[in-house]
Design an enzyme around this catalytic site. Structure first.
Site, PDB file in Angstrom:
ATOM      1  N   SER A   9      11.061  70.672 -19.263  1.00  0.00           N
ATOM      2  CA  SER A   9      10.473  71.206 -20.490  1.00  0.00           C
ATOM      3  C   SER A   9      10.954  72.628 -20.686  1.00  0.00           C
ATOM      4  CB  SER A   9       8.942  71.202 -20.401  1.00  0.00           C
ATOM      5  OG  SER A   9       8.520  72.151 -19.447  1.00  0.00           O
ATOM      6  N   ASP A  81       9.802  72.105  -7.356  1.00  0.00           N
ATOM      7  CA  ASP A  81       9.568  72.962  -8.519  1.00  0.00           C
ATOM      8  C   ASP A  81      10.794  73.848  -8.721  1.00  0.00           C
ATOM      9  OD1 ASP A  81       7.983  73.806 -10.653  1.00  0.00           O
ATOM     10  OD2 ASP A  81       6.980  75.370  -9.496  1.00  0.00           O
ATOM     11  N   GLU A  82      10.994  74.327  -9.936  1.00  0.00           N
ATOM     12  CA  GLU A  82      12.146  75.167 -10.279  1.00  0.00           C
ATOM     13  C   GLU A  82      13.460  74.439  -9.961  1.00  0.00           C
ATOM     14  OE1 GLU A  82      11.556  77.697 -12.075  1.00  0.00           O
ATOM     15  OE2 GLU A  82       9.460  78.087 -11.613  1.00  0.00           O
ATOM     16  N   ALA A  83      13.502  73.154 -10.291  1.00  0.00           N
ATOM     17  CA  ALA A  83      14.634  72.295  -9.942  1.00  0.00           C
ATOM     18  C   ALA A  83      15.925  72.674 -10.643  1.00  0.00           C
ATOM     19  CB  ALA A  83      14.291  70.828 -10.250  1.00  0.00           C
ATOM     20  N   CYS A 179      13.798  77.905 -34.469  1.00  0.00           N
ATOM     21  CA  CYS A 179      13.536  79.313 -34.148  1.00  0.00           C
ATOM     22  C   CYS A 179      14.574  79.852 -33.171  1.00  0.00           C
ATOM     23  CB  CYS A 179      12.125  79.477 -33.567  1.00  0.00           C
ATOM     24  SG  CYS A 179      10.830  79.236 -34.816  1.00  0.00           S
TER      25      CYS A 179
END
Length: 182
Positions: A9, A81-83, A179
Site C-alpha cells: 500500500s 515488515d518494510e519488505a 495528486c
C-alpha cells in the site's frame, strides 16, 4: 500448500498493524511465528515493528546479509515488515521458503518510492508472490491513495533525492495518482 504473500500500500494504510494482528492470531493458537523488519528503519528503535495506532513489538531484523533460508528455523509463518527493502535474492529465498519448505511467508511493504519508481524488493515480490493484495488508504482529496510523496520540514514536496530516506508522517504523505502528478 504454503504461499508467498505480498500486502502492499501507500504510506499509513495499516501494514504494520496488519502484520502484528496476523502474528497475534497465530500465537493465540499456540503456533510460533518469526517476524522481521528492515534494520535500516530505526524510527522507533532497532528491530521494532510499530503501528501508528500504538502497538509495538520487538522483532528480528534483516539487512543485505540476511539469508532467510539459513536463518529461519521451522515455524508456522514468517512475517516481514518494510519488505520493499528486501533484495532480489532475499525475495527468491522467501519464495523458496514457502514453496519448498512449506512455510507461509507474508510480506508487507510499499510498492513504489516518492518518485513513483519501484523498490527492487517490491518489484520482485510483485513478480514472485503467489498472492498479492493492496491495502487501501485515502488521499487528502478523498480518492484512493496509491502513491507516496516526500516532503520537507515545511510540508513542501521534494521530487529529487535518494530512493531511501527513512521517515514517517513528518517526511511522507500518501496521495492518489492525480495528486501525485499535480
Amino acid at each position: 500448500m504454503a504461499k508467498l504473500y505480498f500486502r502492499y500500500s501507500a504510506m499509513n494504510a495499516g501494514k504494520s498493524t496488519a502484520l502484528l494482528q496476523v502474528a497475534h492470531n497465530y500465537e493465540e493458537q499456540g503456533q510460533q511465528v518469526r517476524l522481521f523488519t528492515a534494520a535500516i528503519d530505526r524510527r522507533y528503535g532497532l528491530g521494532k515493528v510499530t503501528s501508528r495506532l500504538g502497538p509495538q513489538r520487538q522483532v528480528d531484523t534483516f539487512d543485505t546479509n540476511t539469508d532467510f533460508l539459513a536463518d529461519t528455523p521451522k515455524v508456522a509463518c514468517v512475517l516481514v515488515d518494510e519488505a520493499q527493502f528486501l533484495s532480489t535474492a532475499q525475495v527468491q529465498q522467501l519464495h523458496q521458503l514457502a514453496q519448498v519448505r512449506g512455510v507461509p511467508v507474508i510480506c508487507y511493504g510499499l510498492r513504489s518510492d516518492f518518485r513513483g519508481e519501484p523498490f527492487p524488493g517490491s518489484a520482485y515480490l510483485l513478480a514472485l508472490a503467489d498472492d498479492i493484495e493492496e491495502l487501501k488508504n485515502i488521499c487528502a482529496c478523498g480518492k484512493k491513495a496509491t502513491m507516496n510523496v516526500r516532503v520537507d520540514a515545511a510540508g513542501k514536496r521534494i521530487r529529487e533525492g535518494e530512493q531511501v530516506s527513512i521517515g514517517g508522517n513528518e517526511r511522507y504523505r500518501q496521495v492518489c495518482a492525480r495528486c501525485f502528478y499535480s
